[in-house]
Design a protein around this motif. Structure first.
Motif, PDB file in Angstrom:
ATOM      1  N   ALA A 164       3.175 -41.342  12.309  1.00 37.39           N
ATOM      2  CA  ALA A 164       1.851 -41.319  11.704  1.00 37.39           C
ATOM      3  C   ALA A 164       1.472 -42.688  11.171  1.00 37.39           C
ATOM      4  N   THR A 165       0.189 -42.876  10.970  1.00 39.90           N
ATOM      5  CA  THR A 165      -0.318 -44.017  10.208  1.00 39.90           C
ATOM      6  C   THR A 165      -1.025 -43.458   8.982  1.00 39.90           C
ATOM      7  N   TYR A 166      -1.165 -44.293   7.962  1.00 37.12           N
ATOM      8  CA  TYR A 166      -1.724 -43.821   6.691  1.00 37.12           C
ATOM      9  C   TYR A 166      -2.729 -44.837   6.160  1.00 37.12           C
ATOM     10  N   GLY A 167      -3.889 -44.352   5.740  1.00 39.11           N
ATOM     11  CA  GLY A 167      -4.919 -45.220   5.180  1.00 39.11           C
ATOM     12  C   GLY A 167      -6.283 -44.871   5.744  1.00 39.11           C
ATOM     13  N   PHE A 168      -7.267 -45.632   5.331  1.00 40.50           N
ATOM     14  CA  PHE A 168      -8.626 -45.419   5.831  1.00 40.50           C
ATOM     15  C   PHE A 168      -8.706 -45.816   7.304  1.00 40.50           C
ATOM     16  N   MET A 192       0.327 -44.222  18.536  1.00 41.70           N
ATOM     17  CA  MET A 192       0.574 -42.889  17.990  1.00 41.70           C
ATOM     18  C   MET A 192      -0.016 -41.811  18.890  1.00 41.70           C
ATOM     19  N   MET A 193      -1.220 -42.015  19.362  1.00 42.15           N
ATOM     20  CA  MET A 193      -1.839 -41.049  20.266  1.00 42.15           C
ATOM     21  C   MET A 193      -1.040 -40.927  21.562  1.00 42.15           C
ATOM     22  N   GLN A 194      -0.512 -42.049  22.030  1.00 44.40           N
ATOM     23  CA  GLN A 194       0.296 -42.031  23.245  1.00 44.40           C
ATOM     24  C   GLN A 194       1.566 -41.204  23.037  1.00 44.40           C
ATOM     25  N   VAL A 195       2.249 -41.427  21.911  1.00 45.93           N
ATOM     26  CA  VAL A 195       3.499 -40.706  21.654  1.00 45.93           C
ATOM     27  C   VAL A 195       3.237 -39.242  21.315  1.00 45.93           C
ATOM     28  N   ASN A 196       2.343 -39.008  20.359  1.00 42.00           N
ATOM     29  CA  ASN A 196       2.140 -37.655  19.825  1.00 42.00           C
ATOM     30  C   ASN A 196       1.467 -36.710  20.808  1.00 42.00           C
ATOM     31  N   MET A 197       0.580 -37.240  21.664  1.00 41.21           N
ATOM     32  CA  MET A 197      -0.186 -36.378  22.565  1.00 41.21           C
ATOM     33  C   MET A 197       0.078 -36.651  24.040  1.00 41.21           C
ATOM     34  N   VAL A 198      -0.137 -37.893  24.459  1.00 37.59           N
ATOM     35  CA  VAL A 198      -0.116 -38.188  25.890  1.00 37.59           C
ATOM     36  C   VAL A 198       1.284 -38.047  26.475  1.00 37.59           C
ATOM     37  N   ALA A 232      -6.384 -39.520   9.497  1.00 41.10           N
ATOM     38  CA  ALA A 232      -7.341 -38.837  10.368  1.00 41.10           C
ATOM     39  C   ALA A 232      -6.828 -38.655  11.788  1.00 41.10           C
ATOM     40  N   VAL A 233      -6.272 -39.712  12.368  1.00 47.76           N
ATOM     41  CA  VAL A 233      -5.831 -39.637  13.763  1.00 47.76           C
ATOM     42  C   VAL A 233      -4.575 -38.784  13.885  1.00 47.76           C
ATOM     43  N   TYR A 234      -3.656 -38.927  12.936  1.00 51.65           N
ATOM     44  CA  TYR A 234      -2.424 -38.127  12.978  1.00 51.65           C
ATOM     45  C   TYR A 234      -2.750 -36.633  12.947  1.00 51.65           C
ATOM     46  N   TYR A 235      -3.575 -36.201  12.002  1.00 52.74           N
ATOM     47  CA  TYR A 235      -3.928 -34.789  11.923  1.00 52.74           C
ATOM     48  C   TYR A 235      -4.577 -34.322  13.225  1.00 52.74           C
ATOM     49  N   ALA A 236      -5.421 -35.164  13.790  1.00 51.60           N
ATOM     50  CA  ALA A 236      -6.084 -34.801  15.051  1.00 51.60           C
ATOM     51  C   ALA A 236      -5.078 -34.657  16.192  1.00 51.60           C
ATOM     52  N   THR A 237      -4.056 -35.529  16.223  1.00 49.64           N
ATOM     53  CA  THR A 237      -3.050 -35.412  17.289  1.00 49.64           C
ATOM     54  C   THR A 237      -2.288 -34.099  17.169  1.00 49.64           C
ATOM     55  N   SER A 290      12.649 -36.740   5.839  1.00 51.66           N
ATOM     56  CA  SER A 290      13.073 -37.498   7.025  1.00 51.66           C
ATOM     57  C   SER A 290      12.573 -38.926   6.838  1.00 51.66           C
ATOM     58  N   GLY A 291      12.651 -39.724   7.882  1.00 51.85           N
ATOM     59  CA  GLY A 291      12.129 -41.081   7.795  1.00 51.85           C
ATOM     60  C   GLY A 291      10.637 -41.163   8.066  1.00 51.85           C
ATOM     61  N   PHE A 292      10.003 -40.003   8.269  1.00 56.90           N
ATOM     62  CA  PHE A 292       8.590 -39.957   8.654  1.00 56.90           C
ATOM     63  C   PHE A 292       7.695 -40.620   7.614  1.00 56.90           C
ATOM     64  N   GLN A 293       7.874 -40.241   6.331  1.00 55.40           N
ATOM     65  CA  GLN A 293       6.990 -40.762   5.289  1.00 55.40           C
ATOM     66  C   GLN A 293       7.142 -42.272   5.117  1.00 55.40           C
ATOM     67  N   GLN A 294       8.381 -42.754   5.234  1.00 55.72           N
ATOM     68  CA  GLN A 294       8.620 -44.189   5.095  1.00 55.72           C
ATOM     69  C   GLN A 294       7.923 -44.973   6.200  1.00 55.72           C
ATOM     70  N   ARG A 295       8.024 -44.458   7.421  1.00 53.97           N
ATOM     71  CA  ARG A 295       7.385 -45.170   8.538  1.00 53.97           C
ATOM     72  C   ARG A 295       5.871 -45.191   8.380  1.00 53.97           C
ATOM     73  N   ALA A 296       5.311 -44.113   7.828  1.00 54.25           N
ATOM     74  CA  ALA A 296       3.864 -44.040   7.635  1.00 54.25           C
ATOM     75  C   ALA A 296       3.417 -44.744   6.360  1.00 54.25           C
TER      76      ALA A 296
END
Length: 268
Positions: free
Chosen positions: A99-103, A115-121, A158-163, A195-201
């Motif tokens: 994920a990414t985090y911020g405006f 992220m879109m490539q990994v999470n969806m495509v 926004a993009v993470y939730y959409a994926t 997990s390491g998810f929050q740190q990466r984001a």
């Protein structure tokens, strides 16, 4: 160890994002039950260590593939390599994601496209490649890791939730298409997980996770694994997560979005 066979052949599970978190815990469960493994992640050295450990503990074969799944050619390369080596995949676990985090208007475009490539495509591409053989043989299981984020919009992510909304919708749709084929599709929708998810984001300070008691990866993996074996279409670990996911259907969307924004904001 209770080895699992398809005909006279020991089954194989392919797991992306297997070097840590939910992916690693899922790999351990499959290994415990006697599945051979194909483990995919960016970190080849970490995967090699996991492979050595699993081989010794569980007496299975483990294939390691170090790939950056944000590169569009990665799914084809993985599929072709396994085809050449005669490795048939019976269970596909599309776990890799970030994920990414911020405006949205302030975040760089490149990581969001990755992220879109990994999470969806990549998830869709791998499913397309391996599903045809599963249908042909009349057996197979697919586990796609979505999130409780799939059930509502997510300001500041926004993009993470959409994926994740895509992953859930896609999984439910093809699960319906595959009825009576012997192939099942399960969407695992965990809430925040240790997990390491929050740190990466870079979202450790958000109200959603900071100071909160959140589920550990091992527990999430066990719940998802059971749901997969039972052929469930959607699995939401935890009573609280289930209630939150269902309640958004009866709450005005604008209010839901405001509430999510409030949870996502930093405590500071």
């Amino acid at each position: 160890m209770t080895a699992t066979y398809q005909g006279n052949r020991q089954q194989t599970a392919l797991i992306t994002g297997a070097s840590g978190g939910i992916g690693y815990e899922l790999a351990k469960l499959f290994a415990r039950d006697g599945y051979n493994l194909v483990l995919v992640a960016r970190t080849g050295q970490k995967l090699a260590q996991i492979a050595d450990d699993f081989k010794q503990k569980f007496r299975i074969t483990v294939k390691v593939i170090a790939k950056d799944l944000s590169i569009a050619t990665a799914p084809d390369e993985i599929f072709q390599q396994l085809q050449q080596e005669g490795i048939k995949v019976d269970v596909l676990v599309n776990n890799a994601g970030f994920a990414t985090y911020g405006f949205f208007h302030e975040i760089d475009l490149k990581p969001e496209l990755q992220m879109m490539q990994v999470n969806m495509v990549c998830l869709t591409h791998l499913t397309k490649l391996f599903l045809k053989d599963m249908v042909k043989q009349g057996f197979g299981r697919i586990l796609n890791i979505a999130s409780t984020a799939a059930f509502q919009p997510g300001p500041l992510m926004a993009v993470y939730y959409a994926t994740k909304a895509y992953v859930l919708s896609f999984s439910e749709a093809i699960a319906n298409e595959l009825e009576d084929t012997g192939v099942t599709v399960t969407a695992l929708c965990p809430g925040p997980t240790e997990s390491g998810f929050q740190q990466r984001a870079a979202m450790e300070d958000s109200k959603l996770v900071s100071g909160q008691k959140i589920m550990d990866a091992e527990t999430v993996a066990k719940i998802g694994y059971s749901g997969l074996l039972e052929g469930k279409t959607v699995v939401i670990p935890g009573v609280k997560n289930n209630i939150l996911a269902q309640s958004v259907r009866f709450t005005p969307r604008k209010l839901v979005t405001k509430l999510v924004r409030n949870m996502q904001e930093s405590k500071d």
